[in-house]
Design an enzyme around this catalytic site. Structure first.
Site, PDB file in Angstrom:
ATOM      1  N   ASP A   1       0.869  -1.164   0.000  1.00  0.00           N
ATOM      2  CA  ASP A   1       0.000   0.000   0.000  1.00  0.00           C
ATOM      3  C   ASP A   1       0.908   1.216   0.000  1.00  0.00           C
ATOM      4  O   ASP A   1       1.733   1.381   0.896  1.00  0.00           O
ATOM      5  CB  ASP A   1      -0.894  -0.005   1.242  1.00  0.00           C
ATOM      6  N   GLU A  24      -1.871  -1.431  -5.058  1.00  0.00           N
ATOM      7  CA  GLU A  24      -3.038  -0.650  -5.398  1.00  0.00           C
ATOM      8  C   GLU A  24      -2.740   0.235  -6.589  1.00  0.00           C
ATOM      9  O   GLU A  24      -1.733   0.936  -6.613  1.00  0.00           O
ATOM     10  CB  GLU A  24      -3.396   0.206  -4.195  1.00  0.00           C
ATOM     11  N   ASP A  39      -2.452   1.782   6.835  1.00  0.00           N
ATOM     12  CA  ASP A  39      -1.860   1.242   5.603  1.00  0.00           C
ATOM     13  C   ASP A  39      -1.744  -0.278   5.640  1.00  0.00           C
ATOM     14  O   ASP A  39      -1.856  -0.946   4.628  1.00  0.00           O
ATOM     15  CB  ASP A  39      -0.481   1.874   5.356  1.00  0.00           C
TER      16      ASP A  39
END
Ligand SMILES: [Zn+2]
Length: 250
Positions: free
Chosen positions: A51, A135, A214
């Site tokens: 992340d 992501e 996160d």
């Protein structure tokens, strides 16, 4: 010609394009060469989910944080000083030209440092994991937010993800990008939506799940990536599970 690679190694017809690039420290010739780059390495037996956030360069699903390189911020003072010097010099003067050159070189150095960091991190991640999920950020949209813009472009995330995908191909690893919807808002334990503003760094859910923001997002990203690949997180678990999706490779 001084080069980083030995050109004699390649056949003339492998050279597909030649480009002359001018940078503030000189001219460069780039040769675009057609070559297969595949490196065989042992399976690492590990999965990783990344992340990318503002507080760290990335946070992985094991909770490890890699710090943001703040090259640009560190060099900001120097850049400002050099910029001021340029504007103080008379237009068209040799002194101004010299000052402009100095400023350009500083910018060049910062961008090289940024690239270097992105490449090294990406290579390290790909080499030590069989499966990498991250992501897919809408960086262009995020840079519109002016307060965040500097941190975002400083971190060089898009460069990082491009290198991840490239090294994934070279080393035969699976690199999956996941659309970013709700990965930070949903609870990785129970799936419940827990609304958070950007400044809230901890994920706290009614179900008792308390995680770094996160870290929580990273677990959600793995879940999505495996679903994309046709697996459920519950049947696979987070770590030491490479056998579960071994048939997926190649
Ligand atoms: Zn929960």
């Amino acid at each position: 010609m001084v080069g980083t690679y030995d050109l004699h190694y390649y056949q003339i017809d492998q050279i597909k394009r030649v480009r002359i690039v001018r940078r503030s420290d000189g001219c460069y010739v780039q040769f675009c060469i057609q070559a297969d780059r595949n490196v065989d390495i042992q399976p690492a037996g590990k999965t990783i989910e990344l992340d990318v956030g503002l507080s760290a360069f990335y946070t992985d699903s094991n909770g490890l944080k890699v710090d943001n390189p703040r090259h640009l911020r560190k060099s900001e003072k120097a850049l400002k000083r050099l910029q001021k010097r340029v504007s103080r010099k008379k237009k068209g003067s040799n002194n101004r030209k010299r000052a402009v050159k100095k400023l350009g070189r500083k910018h060049l150095k910062v961008s090289r440092q940024r690239k270097d960091h992105a490449v090294k991190q990406a290579l390290c991640v790909v080499k030590s994991n069989d499966f990498v999920a991250f992501e897919k950020l809408q960086i262009r949209n995020m840079v519109k937010n002016r307060r965040l813009a500097k941190s975002i472009s400083d971190a060089g995330w898009s460069q990082f993800t491009q290198w991840l995908e490239y090294f994934g191909k070279v080393y035969g690893r699976i690199v999956v990008s996941v659309p970013p919807q709700y990965t930070s808002q949903n609870c990785s334990e129970c799936g419940e939506v827990v609304k958070k503003s950007l400044s809230m760094r901890t994920h706290i859910c009614k179900c008792g799940c308390v995680l770094d923001r996160d870290h929580n997002a990273a677990i959600n990203i793995l879940d999505k990536a495996l679903k994309q690949a046709g697996y459920q997180l519950s049947t696979v678990g987070h770590t030491e599970t490479h056998n579960a999706w071994e048939p997926l490779r190649w």
